[in-house]
Design a protein around this motif. Sequence first.
Motif, PDB file in Angstrom:
ATOM      1  N   PHE A   3      -7.435 -14.387   3.640  1.00 61.22           N
ATOM      2  CA  PHE A   3      -6.937 -14.103   4.602  1.00 61.22           C
ATOM      3  C   PHE A   3      -7.340 -13.110   5.425  1.00 61.22           C
ATOM      4  CE2 PHE A   3      -3.528 -12.348   6.729  1.00 61.22           C
ATOM      5  CZ  PHE A   3      -2.043 -13.395   6.460  1.00 61.22           C
ATOM      6  N   LEU A   4      -7.990 -12.320   5.579  1.00 58.72           N
ATOM      7  CA  LEU A   4      -7.644 -11.470   6.427  1.00 58.72           C
ATOM      8  C   LEU A   4      -9.154 -12.073   7.446  1.00 58.72           C
ATOM      9  CD1 LEU A   4      -8.310  -8.436   4.712  1.00 58.72           C
ATOM     10  CD2 LEU A   4      -6.287  -8.575   6.219  1.00 58.72           C
ATOM     11  N   ILE A   5     -10.188 -12.752   6.871  1.00 59.77           N
ATOM     12  CA  ILE A   5     -11.141 -13.581   7.433  1.00 59.77           C
ATOM     13  C   ILE A   5     -10.542 -14.225   8.766  1.00 59.77           C
ATOM     14  CG2 ILE A   5     -13.630 -14.669   7.724  1.00 59.77           C
ATOM     15  CD1 ILE A   5     -13.843 -13.050   4.772  1.00 59.77           C
ATOM     16  N   GLU A   6      -9.487 -15.127   7.802  1.00 63.02           N
ATOM     17  CA  GLU A   6      -9.355 -16.209   8.598  1.00 63.02           C
ATOM     18  C   GLU A   6      -7.624 -15.760   9.372  1.00 63.02           C
ATOM     19  OE1 GLU A   6      -9.464 -20.380   5.372  1.00 63.02           O
ATOM     20  OE2 GLU A   6      -7.657 -19.503   5.513  1.00 63.02           O
TER      21      GLU A   6
ATOM     22  N   VAL B 186     -14.020 -20.281   4.082  1.00 64.02           N
ATOM     23  CA  VAL B 186     -12.922 -19.773   4.418  1.00 64.02           C
ATOM     24  C   VAL B 186     -12.952 -21.419   6.402  1.00 64.02           C
ATOM     25  CG1 VAL B 186     -13.249 -17.694   3.946  1.00 64.02           C
ATOM     26  CG2 VAL B 186     -14.237 -18.355   5.973  1.00 64.02           C
ATOM     27  N   VAL B 187     -12.113 -20.900   6.694  1.00 62.29           N
ATOM     28  CA  VAL B 187     -11.707 -21.085   8.357  1.00 62.29           C
ATOM     29  C   VAL B 187     -11.868 -20.282   9.188  1.00 62.29           C
ATOM     30  CG1 VAL B 187     -10.965 -23.055  10.147  1.00 62.29           C
ATOM     31  CG2 VAL B 187     -10.846 -23.572   7.549  1.00 62.29           C
ATOM     32  N   PRO B 188     -13.123 -19.624   9.376  1.00 62.52           N
ATOM     33  CA  PRO B 188     -12.849 -18.129   9.612  1.00 62.52           C
ATOM     34  C   PRO B 188     -12.178 -18.188  10.991  1.00 62.52           C
ATOM     35  CG  PRO B 188     -15.060 -18.957   9.992  1.00 62.52           C
ATOM     36  CD  PRO B 188     -13.697 -20.379   9.625  1.00 62.52           C
ATOM     37  N   ALA B 189     -12.028 -16.980  11.751  1.00 61.47           N
ATOM     38  CA  ALA B 189     -10.788 -17.616  13.122  1.00 61.47           C
ATOM     39  C   ALA B 189     -11.778 -16.643  14.007  1.00 61.47           C
ATOM     40  CB  ALA B 189      -9.508 -16.244  12.904  1.00 61.47           C
TER      41      ALA B 189
END
Length: 500
Positions: A269-272, A294-297
């Motif tokens: 969650f934090l990475i996205e 993940v889908v990185p932010a």
Amino acid sequence: MLRCLRRRNEADLRGGAAGVTRVFSIFERIGMGGGGKVKAVYHRMNALAEMDEFDPVLLTLDHSPRQKLNFAKLQADGIIAPRVRCLSVPEACLDAARAAGVQPFDGFPVYDRKERKGNKTLYFRSGVEVMMDRTKPAPIGEITKRSVPHPQGEQLFTLIGGALHQMVQRKADGTVETTDYVQSLPIRWLKTKDRAFSIGRNLITDTICRMQRVYGQNVFQQISWGDAAVFFDGVTSAYLAPVTDARRALFLHADHRGPAGDIVPRSKFLIENFKGEAIITSTHVHRAQIAKDVVPAAPVHVIPHFCEADRIRAGTRRHLVTVSRLELVGKPIDECIKAFCRIKDAFPDVDYLIYGLGAGQSDLEDLIARLGCGDRVKLAGYTTDPADVFQRAIASVYPTMTEGFGLSILEALSAGCPVISYDVNYGPREMITTGQNGELVAPHDIGAIADAMTRVLSQPAHYQGSTHTGLERYTRAAYLENYRTIVRALAAGTTGQNDT
């Protein structure tokens, strides 16, 4: 002397020269030990200190006096470069406190007589002792521990160079109240019980917070960043990014993954949802895995760590070594001890020396006693010079269950020391070629670990001769250029167009 110290502190809080980009690395607390993640942060700060265009600042969440002493010791020992500065979060909030009109603490007891006894100074009012000081010199200035009796529990104040730094009060109900000061201005207050957060107060805005992360954010957002770049190392401090008014980068080590290598849901969650301009990792295989998980932010960049290839010293190499944090869930050194016990009789001149500290030390001591191998397997304590350890070793054994990079692997190879490592994501596979500069083995397979030890010990010259192959990717020059590029890109807001 006090005026000089205060002028130096003022300079620290104001920052570097005009035209220089301040670069912060967020650090929970400074200790005298630390694993690969800690070393990686120190390496980054030292690299930035080599470049005049940057002003590197280690920003610690902890404000205790021990932090200043530890930082001074690390600089005195040459582990952290002289140009690197260290601030605590309360120190970085000083401008906001002054702007808000926060007044210096003036609540010490009134006294009519004082008496000096050795390093103690006793203060009396009407013949009753109301306060006592214990003062001693220190590398960071004169430190005074001032105790004041109080109906709810003695108050222990710490003054550095004559300025109030912290007050701790331990109460009868088991709660501990801590107030952090900067140049005697109160910045934040915290109450804990059994070391767990109870409540906090931002003394600049007089805001009460009943959740630890909200409290951390509330104080953190008082910092005036200017045109700074800020590195968050691992997901543990990433929650502070949304209230950081600066260019932000998240460096992913391995603490966002569990012992099996799977990404932790909260970390996902934090990475996205990371509020920042760049995400950085140290290997290309890890970046590829991040893209799958993940889908990185933010755009993901690769900056490998560095370790210059040392000139291999002449001399006899002896023993297998492990340099690691003694934390057996993520670093199952116990498996390596069991494996060594299977082959030790075939190599009577080789011992197994384990360097490090950690919560698993007593379990390892019990295992060594139970196996009766204390004459051959030894816990050697923490080393400040792993390069020297690797220079004198036949091979390094590196058990790890999840590894973003594995700086100890690189340090060993650069010292001509082959590495037996667990075959886990991500760094070991990028640096070790089985049968050449080391061996990759399956975790928990005691037999396979023992066989790998046998192969390396049977032909050490073969393995040692290949240790420098591929190290050209990890030179200091490349490392410096990588950080120059990413920090410039952060400052310019162009990280989405750069791939380090």
